[in-house]
Scaffold this active site. Structure first.
Site, PDB file in Angstrom:
ATOM      1  N   LYS A   1       0.836  -1.210   0.000  1.00  0.00           N
ATOM      2  CA  LYS A   1       0.000   0.000   0.000  1.00  0.00           C
ATOM      3  C   LYS A   1       0.869   1.258   0.000  1.00  0.00           C
ATOM      4  O   LYS A   1       0.650   2.176  -0.778  1.00  0.00           O
ATOM      5  CB  LYS A   1      -0.929  -0.039   1.223  1.00  0.00           C
ATOM      6  CG  LYS A   1      -1.904   1.102   1.331  1.00  0.00           C
ATOM      7  CD  LYS A   1      -3.139   0.694   2.121  1.00  0.00           C
ATOM      8  CE  LYS A   1      -2.894   0.625   3.624  1.00  0.00           C
ATOM      9  NZ  LYS A   1      -2.794   1.945   4.270  1.00  0.00           N
TER      10      LYS A   1
ATOM     11  N   ARG B   1      -7.828  -3.687   9.302  1.00  0.00           N
ATOM     12  CA  ARG B   1      -6.886  -4.644   9.908  1.00  0.00           C
ATOM     13  C   ARG B   1      -7.495  -5.367  11.119  1.00  0.00           C
ATOM     14  O   ARG B   1      -7.122  -6.483  11.448  1.00  0.00           O
ATOM     15  CB  ARG B   1      -5.591  -3.944  10.276  1.00  0.00           C
ATOM     16  CG  ARG B   1      -4.914  -3.308   9.058  1.00  0.00           C
ATOM     17  CD  ARG B   1      -3.434  -3.123   9.239  1.00  0.00           C
ATOM     18  NE  ARG B   1      -2.927  -2.189   8.241  1.00  0.00           N
ATOM     19  CZ  ARG B   1      -2.592  -2.513   6.987  1.00  0.00           C
ATOM     20  NH1 ARG B   1      -2.708  -3.763   6.581  1.00  0.00           N
ATOM     21  NH2 ARG B   1      -2.139  -1.596   6.150  1.00  0.00           N
TER      22      ARG B   1
ATOM     23  N   ARG C   1      -6.653   1.083  17.912  1.00  0.00           N
ATOM     24  CA  ARG C   1      -6.448  -0.363  17.740  1.00  0.00           C
ATOM     25  C   ARG C   1      -6.198  -1.093  19.052  1.00  0.00           C
ATOM     26  O   ARG C   1      -6.391  -2.309  19.120  1.00  0.00           O
ATOM     27  CB  ARG C   1      -5.314  -0.613  16.741  1.00  0.00           C
ATOM     28  CG  ARG C   1      -5.770  -0.321  15.333  1.00  0.00           C
ATOM     29  CD  ARG C   1      -4.732  -0.631  14.294  1.00  0.00           C
ATOM     30  NE  ARG C   1      -5.322  -0.465  12.969  1.00  0.00           N
ATOM     31  CZ  ARG C   1      -4.638  -0.268  11.862  1.00  0.00           C
ATOM     32  NH1 ARG C   1      -3.314  -0.208  11.899  1.00  0.00           N
ATOM     33  NH2 ARG C   1      -5.262  -0.138  10.706  1.00  0.00           N
TER      34      ARG C   1
ATOM     35  N   ARG D   1       2.964   5.969  -3.157  1.00  0.00           N
ATOM     36  CA  ARG D   1       4.096   6.802  -3.550  1.00  0.00           C
ATOM     37  C   ARG D   1       4.377   6.703  -5.045  1.00  0.00           C
ATOM     38  O   ARG D   1       4.846   7.657  -5.659  1.00  0.00           O
ATOM     39  CB  ARG D   1       5.328   6.396  -2.726  1.00  0.00           C
ATOM     40  CG  ARG D   1       5.223   6.878  -1.253  1.00  0.00           C
ATOM     41  CD  ARG D   1       6.057   6.016  -0.318  1.00  0.00           C
ATOM     42  NE  ARG D   1       6.138   6.510   1.054  1.00  0.00           N
ATOM     43  CZ  ARG D   1       5.226   6.272   2.006  1.00  0.00           C
ATOM     44  NH1 ARG D   1       4.137   5.575   1.729  1.00  0.00           N
ATOM     45  NH2 ARG D   1       5.403   6.723   3.227  1.00  0.00           N
TER      46      ARG D   1
ATOM     47  N   ASP E   1       1.636  -1.543  11.727  1.00  0.00           N
ATOM     48  CA  ASP E   1       0.317  -1.914  11.206  1.00  0.00           C
ATOM     49  C   ASP E   1      -0.051  -3.362  11.517  1.00  0.00           C
ATOM     50  O   ASP E   1      -1.173  -3.796  11.247  1.00  0.00           O
ATOM     51  CB  ASP E   1       0.274  -1.700   9.689  1.00  0.00           C
ATOM     52  CG  ASP E   1       0.297  -0.215   9.341  1.00  0.00           C
ATOM     53  OD1 ASP E   1      -0.070   0.611  10.199  1.00  0.00           O
ATOM     54  OD2 ASP E   1       0.709   0.112   8.209  1.00  0.00           O
TER      55      ASP E   1
ATOM     56  N   SER F   1       6.841   8.577  12.671  1.00  0.00           N
ATOM     57  CA  SER F   1       5.796   8.491  11.651  1.00  0.00           C
ATOM     58  C   SER F   1       6.366   8.699  10.260  1.00  0.00           C
ATOM     59  O   SER F   1       6.882   9.767   9.924  1.00  0.00           O
ATOM     60  CB  SER F   1       4.713   9.542  11.912  1.00  0.00           C
ATOM     61  OG  SER F   1       3.907   9.678  10.758  1.00  0.00           O
TER      62      SER F   1
ATOM     63  N   GLN G   1       4.590   8.816   7.684  1.00  0.00           N
ATOM     64  CA  GLN G   1       3.708   9.720   6.935  1.00  0.00           C
ATOM     65  C   GLN G   1       4.149  11.164   7.121  1.00  0.00           C
ATOM     66  O   GLN G   1       4.188  11.937   6.166  1.00  0.00           O
ATOM     67  CB  GLN G   1       2.259   9.535   7.393  1.00  0.00           C
ATOM     68  CG  GLN G   1       1.705   8.178   6.987  1.00  0.00           C
ATOM     69  CD  GLN G   1       0.264   7.974   7.407  1.00  0.00           C
ATOM     70  OE1 GLN G   1      -0.293   8.784   8.139  1.00  0.00           O
ATOM     71  NE2 GLN G   1      -0.330   6.889   6.955  1.00  0.00           N
TER      72      GLN G   1
HETATM   73  C1  S3P Z   1       2.396   4.649   6.353  1.00  0.00           C
HETATM   74  C2  S3P Z   1       2.920   4.943   7.587  1.00  0.00           C
HETATM   75  C3  S3P Z   1       2.342   4.467   8.851  1.00  0.00           C
HETATM   76  C4  S3P Z   1       1.384   3.314   8.625  1.00  0.00           C
HETATM   77  C5  S3P Z   1       0.433   3.566   7.480  1.00  0.00           C
HETATM   78  C6  S3P Z   1       1.201   3.787   6.194  1.00  0.00           C
HETATM   79  C7  S3P Z   1       3.032   5.198   5.153  1.00  0.00           C
HETATM   80  O1  S3P Z   1       1.613   5.536   9.449  1.00  0.00           O
HETATM   81  O2  S3P Z   1       0.647   3.057   9.799  1.00  0.00           O
HETATM   82  O3  S3P Z   1      -0.432   2.448   7.299  1.00  0.00           O
HETATM   83  O4  S3P Z   1       2.736   4.736   4.037  1.00  0.00           O
HETATM   84  O5  S3P Z   1       3.865   6.095   5.290  1.00  0.00           O
HETATM   85  P1  S3P Z   1       2.315   6.589  10.444  1.00  0.00           P
HETATM   86  O6  S3P Z   1       3.225   7.408   9.670  1.00  0.00           O
HETATM   87  O7  S3P Z   1       1.166   7.363  11.017  1.00  0.00           O
HETATM   88  O8  S3P Z   1       2.988   5.740  11.486  1.00  0.00           O
END
Ligand code: S3P
Length: 746
Positions: free
Chosen positions: A331, A698, A656, A336, A625, A477, A479
């Site tokens: 994913k 999940r 979760r 990306r 995750d 994180s 993200q």
């Molecule tokens: C992800 C980063 C994670 C993960 C999410 C996908 C990503 O989140 O839990 O399913 O693709 O960068 P966080 O950055 O909030 O930890």
């Protein structure tokens, strides 16, 4: 068919239906058959129709004169042609209607409301304008069908002064017929219908006539194949009725027609200029829009069948897993690939793309911003990159559904654009924190607006001059890290991000794959603006986060032996393998190789006797995750498992920690949730029962896996979001031996 009995007290004493064509006849016949009216009286000018209406059981009796029919009426339905509405309303205005409720079934609402206003000297409070969206190419009372409105939409367009009880009664009558009733403003109704119904009819009639006129012997139709037949089916509709509709809904039709004419001209120019890019853009966007539309229809039928929105997985106990499968694409990498491919110069080919709702939301966002993207088709996507400065303003807010990754990563990218964008999401995403990206982006000079408490929607104002930032992430994180690096592509200077613990590094790797220099030094990643991305080929490995469900499934079920092909084993993602191995799991990596900058392997996993462990904190971000399913492994292990330092789990698609604890408790497993983790004493028996996923994909899949060791069936509620990350989960689960399926579909 469900037997219906006449209610003790009918809903309506006397129903009068004026006009016994297909719609009026079907309304009368359906309500009469359901016994909700003491008497159904028809009114029609045509003697033959009046006779047939009684013979066919459409009405109890039929009158020619409105005045006779309407005596003592409770509800009067006007189902006459739209242009006859004013005349009939005018006649009704002269009668003493008592408390009768008046409603209609006209396909345009503005003109009916205006007519009522004119003849009654103000729209009566007991008039409820309505429009059933149903019909067929058949017409006349002979075609009346009491089931015509079942599962069809009926739009009621009450006004401010409409009497609430009258509205409720009309609503109720349509529901009795199985219709799905919605309320809408008059103008909105007319605009929506002009676009979705009236314009297509105009085009179908127009096209057939245009071709027929030019080919008087109609010879060309001999060569017309299915496409022509499908496109022009509606040109077989009733010409008089449609002539009426266009005259009645003139303004709204003209507005939508003018917009369409401009778009058609643009298509003409593209054909003339040989502009394949424009054509491909229109066709790919249209195709997905059409698929989306078909899905909505399919889902509606399904939801109707279930009478609720709750998709329930029923997981039957026992079994073991065996075989060889490939789970869908990663994913994170899929998201990306679309983002960087869109911003690259040239055409990027992606293989193994995850066709799940989250990654598709990102894909749609870039289509909305003018990027031509072909596919996905069997995981292949072709992205016609527009360069770092080639995105266009989207036509409206970007909806990213359940996808936090889309919203957070896009916010960084959008901060560097010259236009404003608003991003919205579903109920779950709308509760998730966005200040973690909004605050540092503001420090870079971006203008970011959030909803209350830093929740979505997010609006990012365009045109800000971004300056580079040196930032230490307050939480581990990927993200947030990725968001800032993407904003850094547009910020003056060197953007540097330091993370408190290693998180997935797909953004850094993929930027390099697109020829963009990114420095990584331990926990620090940095890049300088001013470069460019060059299109490339991306092969997306299978998602280890999806593989995790099967790693745990095979580990906890004695005698299992499973091979998971081509799984991404990026060192920042393999926490689940390490944790399971620490617990005594039997997982081997075979055929290790690298594809497009990401390491992959085939994972072989066999049933094992697991033991509880203290999960090393440094592994938490590397398995972030995978914890829902790891909790299931912990329940099946011998001894105590303790998780700490995982407070981030509380702000994922659901909380979760709590949601898993609640679900396990419902199955008779005692666990102790803590602020930043959970304590699970293994070896407890998993009972059957009801669990709620809270729309978290999940959680739904983790409880499906738990069934392998359960003693009774587990019903898992709210599972539709499994499609966000793992659309074929049920098929693969069944293939390897997990006994889970949509309830009612076993
Ligand atoms: C992800 C980063 C994670 C993960 C999410 C996908 C990503 O989140 O839990 O399913 O693709 O960068 P966080 O950055 O909030 O930890």
């Amino acid at each position: 068919m469900i037997e219906r009995h006449a209610p003790v007290k009918p809903l309506v004493e006397r129903l009068v239906v004026v006009g016994l064509g297909l719609i009026g006849g079907s309304f009368a016949k359906g309500l009469r058959a359901r016994g909700v009216c003491r008497e159904v009286v028809g009114v029609d000018l045509d003697a033959q129709s009046r006779r047939l209406a009684v013979e066919l059981g459409v009405v109890d009796r039929c009158e020619e004169a409105l005045a006779t029919a309407c005596q003592g009426a409770d509800v009067i339905m006007l189902a006459v042609p739209i242009l006859a509405m004013e005349r009939v309303l005018g006649e009704l205005a002269k009668l003493d209607l008592g408390d009768a409720i008046l409603t209609d079934a006209g396909s345009a609402k503005g003109n009916v409301v205006r007519a009522a206003d004119a003849v009654f000297g103000g729209v009566p409070a007991r008039f409820v304008p309505g429009h059933p969206i149903a019909g067929s190419e058949q017409s006349g009372v002979e075609a009346a069908n009491g089931e015509l409105f079942k599962r069809h939409k009926v739009i009621l367009t009450p006004l401010a002064q409409t009497d609430a009880l009258a509205l409720q009664r009309v609503d109720q009558l349509w529901r009795e017929l199985g219709a799905d009733v919605e309320h809408m403003q008059v103008e909105h109704h007319d605009q929506v219908l002009a676009a979705t119904s009236h314009l297509p009819h105009l085009l179908a009639f127009g096209l057939v006539d245009s071709l027929a006129k030019r080919n008087e012997n109609l010879e060309i139709f001999r060569y017309a194949a299915g496409g022509f037949r499908d496109f022009t089916r509606i040109a077989g509709s009733d010409p008089v009725m449609w002539h009426d509709i266009f005259l009645a809904n003139r303004e709204a039709v003209l507005r939508t027609l003018d917009v369409f004419r401009d778009d058609l001209d643009a298509l003409r120019d593209a054909v003339d200029a040989g502009d394949g890019h424009h054509l491909l853009g229109v066709f790919t966007r249209a195709r997905v829009a059409r698929e989306h539309f078909s899905k909505i229809l399919a889902r509606r039928a399904y939801v109707d069948a279930m009478h609720s929105n709750d998709l329930i997985f029923l997981a039957n106990p026992g079994g073991k897993v065996a075989g060889r499968i490939r789970v869908p694409g990663d994913k994170s990498i899929s998201h990306r690939s679309i983002m960087l491919g869109s911003l690259a110069e040239g055409t990027t080919e992606v293989e193994g793309f995850l066709e799940g709702e989250d990654a598709l939301a990102t894909l749609q966002a870039f289509r909305d911003m003018g990027v031509v993207i072909e596919g996905p088709h069997h995981g292949r996507v072709t992205i016609h990159g527009v360069g770092l400065h080639g995105l266009k303003p989207p036509p409206g807010p970007i909806y990213v559904g359940n996808s936090g990754t889309s919203m957070r990563l896009l916010s960084g990218l959008l901060a560097g654009q010259p236009f404003d964008v608003t991003m919205t999401g579903d109920a779950s995403l709308s509760k998730r924190p966005m200040n973690r990206v909004a605050n540092p982006l503001r420090e870079m000079g971006a203008v970011v607006e959030t909803g209350p408490d830093g929740r979505p929607p997010l609006t990012i104002r365009g045109g800000s001059k971004l300056k580079a930032l040196t930032y230490t992430l307050p939480m581990a994180s990927a993200q947030v890290k990725s968001c800032l690096l993407l904003a850094g592509l547009y910020a003056e200077g060197v953007t540097t991000v330091t993370e408190p613990a290693p998180t997935r590094d797909h953004t850094e790797r993929m930027l390099r794959g697109f020829g963009y220099a990114v420095q990584s030094n331990g926990p620090v990643a940095s890049l300088q603006a001013g470069g460019k991305l060059t299109a490339t080929r991306i092969e997306v490995p299978a998602d280890i986060s999806s593989a995790a469900f099967f790693l745990v499934a095979a580990s906890i079920a004695e005698g299992s032996d499973l091979l998971l092909e081509h799984v991404g084993i990026n060192p920042t993602r393999i926490g689940v393998i390490e944790i399971l191995r620490l617990m005594g799991g039997d997982i081997t990596l075979e055929n290790q190789r690298e594809v497009g900058g990401e390491p992959v392997a085939d994972l072989r996993v066999r049933g094992a006797k697991l033991k509880g462990i203290e999960i090393p904190e440094e592994l938490v971000p590397l398995a972030i995750d995978e914890f829902p399913v790891l909790f299931v492994a912990a329940v099946c292990a011998e001894g105590r498992t303790v998780l700490r330092g995982a407070e981030e789990l509380r702000v994922k698609e659901s909380d979760r920690i709590q949601v898993m604890a609640d679900g396990l408790t419902s199955l008779g497993v005692k666990v102790e949730p803590t602020a930043d983790g959970i304590i699970i004493d293994g070896g407890q028996s998993i009972g059957g029962g009801e669990v709620h996923s809270h729309g978290d994909h999940r959680i739904a899949m983790a409880f499906s896996v738990a069934s392998l060791r359960a003693t009774a069936p587990i019903r898992i509620h709210d599972c539709a979001n499994v499609a966000t990350s793992f659309p074929n989960f049920l098929a693969l689960a069944e293939q390897v031996g997990i006994r889970v399926a949509v309830e009612g579909k076993q």
